[in-house]
Design a protein around this motif. Structure first.
Motif, PDB file in Angstrom:
ATOM      1  N   GLN A 127      57.940  -1.551  17.646  1.00 56.37           N
ATOM      2  CA  GLN A 127      56.695  -1.053  17.543  1.00 56.37           C
ATOM      3  C   GLN A 127      55.565  -2.541  17.448  1.00 56.37           C
ATOM      4  O   GLN A 127      54.630  -2.634  17.982  1.00 56.37           O
ATOM      5  CB  GLN A 127      56.400  -0.366  16.113  1.00 56.37           C
ATOM      6  CG  GLN A 127      56.779   0.942  16.435  1.00 56.37           C
ATOM      7  CD  GLN A 127      56.666   1.855  15.097  1.00 56.37           C
ATOM      8  OE1 GLN A 127      57.556   1.768  14.211  1.00 56.37           O
ATOM      9  NE2 GLN A 127      55.466   2.707  15.136  1.00 56.37           N
ATOM     10  N   ILE A 128      56.353  -3.477  16.821  1.00 58.32           N
ATOM     11  CA  ILE A 128      55.243  -4.640  16.372  1.00 58.32           C
ATOM     12  C   ILE A 128      55.341  -5.621  17.782  1.00 58.32           C
ATOM     13  O   ILE A 128      54.382  -6.126  18.097  1.00 58.32           O
ATOM     14  CB  ILE A 128      55.997  -5.611  15.156  1.00 58.32           C
ATOM     15  CG1 ILE A 128      55.889  -4.981  13.913  1.00 58.32           C
ATOM     16  CG2 ILE A 128      55.350  -6.857  15.151  1.00 58.32           C
ATOM     17  CD1 ILE A 128      56.593  -5.245  12.712  1.00 58.32           C
ATOM     18  N   TYR A 129      56.453  -5.307  18.366  1.00 54.56           N
ATOM     19  CA  TYR A 129      56.690  -6.049  19.693  1.00 54.56           C
ATOM     20  C   TYR A 129      55.333  -5.389  20.588  1.00 54.56           C
ATOM     21  O   TYR A 129      54.721  -6.404  21.391  1.00 54.56           O
ATOM     22  CB  TYR A 129      57.996  -5.898  20.121  1.00 54.56           C
ATOM     23  CG  TYR A 129      57.896  -6.326  21.674  1.00 54.56           C
ATOM     24  CD1 TYR A 129      58.127  -7.674  22.079  1.00 54.56           C
ATOM     25  CD2 TYR A 129      57.884  -5.535  22.894  1.00 54.56           C
ATOM     26  CE1 TYR A 129      58.413  -8.187  23.432  1.00 54.56           C
ATOM     27  CE2 TYR A 129      57.960  -5.951  24.256  1.00 54.56           C
ATOM     28  CZ  TYR A 129      58.090  -7.190  24.492  1.00 54.56           C
ATOM     29  OH  TYR A 129      58.097  -7.485  25.825  1.00 54.56           O
ATOM     30  N   LYS A 130      55.089  -4.008  20.573  1.00 58.32           N
ATOM     31  CA  LYS A 130      54.010  -3.499  21.389  1.00 58.32           C
ATOM     32  C   LYS A 130      52.705  -4.174  21.172  1.00 58.32           C
ATOM     33  O   LYS A 130      51.884  -3.957  22.001  1.00 58.32           O
ATOM     34  CB  LYS A 130      54.154  -2.156  21.314  1.00 58.32           C
ATOM     35  CG  LYS A 130      55.219  -1.467  21.925  1.00 58.32           C
ATOM     36  CD  LYS A 130      55.458   0.029  21.672  1.00 58.32           C
ATOM     37  CE  LYS A 130      56.503   0.626  22.406  1.00 58.32           C
ATOM     38  NZ  LYS A 130      57.078   2.032  21.665  1.00 58.32           N
ATOM     39  N   GLU A 131      52.503  -4.348  19.784  1.00 59.01           N
ATOM     40  CA  GLU A 131      51.413  -4.857  19.414  1.00 59.01           C
ATOM     41  C   GLU A 131      51.183  -6.468  19.784  1.00 59.01           C
ATOM     42  O   GLU A 131      49.947  -6.778  19.946  1.00 59.01           O
ATOM     43  CB  GLU A 131      51.266  -4.956  17.823  1.00 59.01           C
ATOM     44  CG  GLU A 131      50.943  -3.443  17.237  1.00 59.01           C
ATOM     45  CD  GLU A 131      49.798  -2.911  17.576  1.00 59.01           C
ATOM     46  OE1 GLU A 131      48.662  -3.510  17.935  1.00 59.01           O
ATOM     47  OE2 GLU A 131      49.878  -1.778  18.019  1.00 59.01           O
ATOM     48  N   ASP A 132      52.065  -7.195  19.673  1.00 62.86           N
ATOM     49  CA  ASP A 132      52.030  -8.559  20.058  1.00 62.86           C
ATOM     50  C   ASP A 132      53.408  -9.205  20.461  1.00 62.86           C
ATOM     51  O   ASP A 132      54.286  -9.812  19.692  1.00 62.86           O
ATOM     52  CB  ASP A 132      51.878  -9.514  18.676  1.00 62.86           C
ATOM     53  CG  ASP A 132      51.656 -10.992  18.665  1.00 62.86           C
ATOM     54  OD1 ASP A 132      51.876 -11.277  19.752  1.00 62.86           O
ATOM     55  OD2 ASP A 132      51.331 -11.656  17.798  1.00 62.86           O
TER      56      ASP A 132
END
Length: 195
Positions: free
Chosen positions: A125-130
């Motif tokens: 999920q964090i990868y999708k943000e940054d």
């Protein structure tokens, strides 16, 4: 116990009803952080409240993040899972914390199979943000840790969750994967290549 949960809900209502003046309620926010050291129900609820209002209290963000990180290492699996699940909300609103959160999640990838899915999904999920910040931090973790299990789990994450989404890889991410991959190959030989 019911009273302490009730107090937490009251504090939550105060913060919610304050709307644009929420940042004036730092004492209430601090009370929520203190509850991350309470009983199991308090810990779960406090983690949700702390993450929800995180962006409104810049002076307390380090302390708030550390309180949630402590919960990520709690003895109770359900509390660890609850704490990890609030981390993407923090990163979405405060991208400057992506490296710190990603590094902690990279360490948590080595949890037992029962818990392993949560840091993997949270990191995704964090990868999708940054994407760039997350990937750089995971690679940095691979090259800096002496723990073979951590390296292996991080590389598995990169392979299974990022490289396998080949159709979604931008040229920037593809280039980053190649560049960072070349950097870590020598460190893998130094530390021992994961099996």
């Amino acid at each position: 116990m019911a009273d302490s949960i009730e107090e937490l809900y009251e504090t939550y209502n105060i913060l919610t009803e304050a709307k644009e003046n929420v940042s004036k309620h730092s004492q209430e926010y601090l009370k929520c952080m203190e509850r991350t050291k309470g009983n199991d129900k308090e810990k779960k609820l406090a983690a949700q409240i702390v993450s929800k209002f995180f962006k409104h209290f810049p002076d307390l963000q380090e302390k708030a993040l550390n309180a949630i990180f402590d919960l990520c290492e709690d003895d109770d699996s359900m509390i660890r899972i609850s704490a990890m699940k609030v981390l993407p909300a923090i990163c979405k609103d405060s991208k400057e914390y992506v490296p710190k959160v990603t590094d902690i999640l990279a360490q948590l990838l080595q949890l037992d199979e029962s818990d392993h899915n949560t840091p993997t999904n949270t990191l995704s999920q964090i990868y999708k943000e940054d994407p760039v910040g997350t990937l750089k931090t995971v690679f940095n973790h691979v090259s800096s840790t002496d723990d073979a299990t951590e390296r292996e789990k991080c590389l598995q994450f990169i392979y299974k969750k990022i490289i396998k989404m080949e159709e979604k890889l931008t040229s920037e991410i593809y280039d980053l994967l190649l560049e960072e991959g070349k950097k870590i190959i020598p460190t893998l030989f130094d530390h021992g290549i994961p099996k």
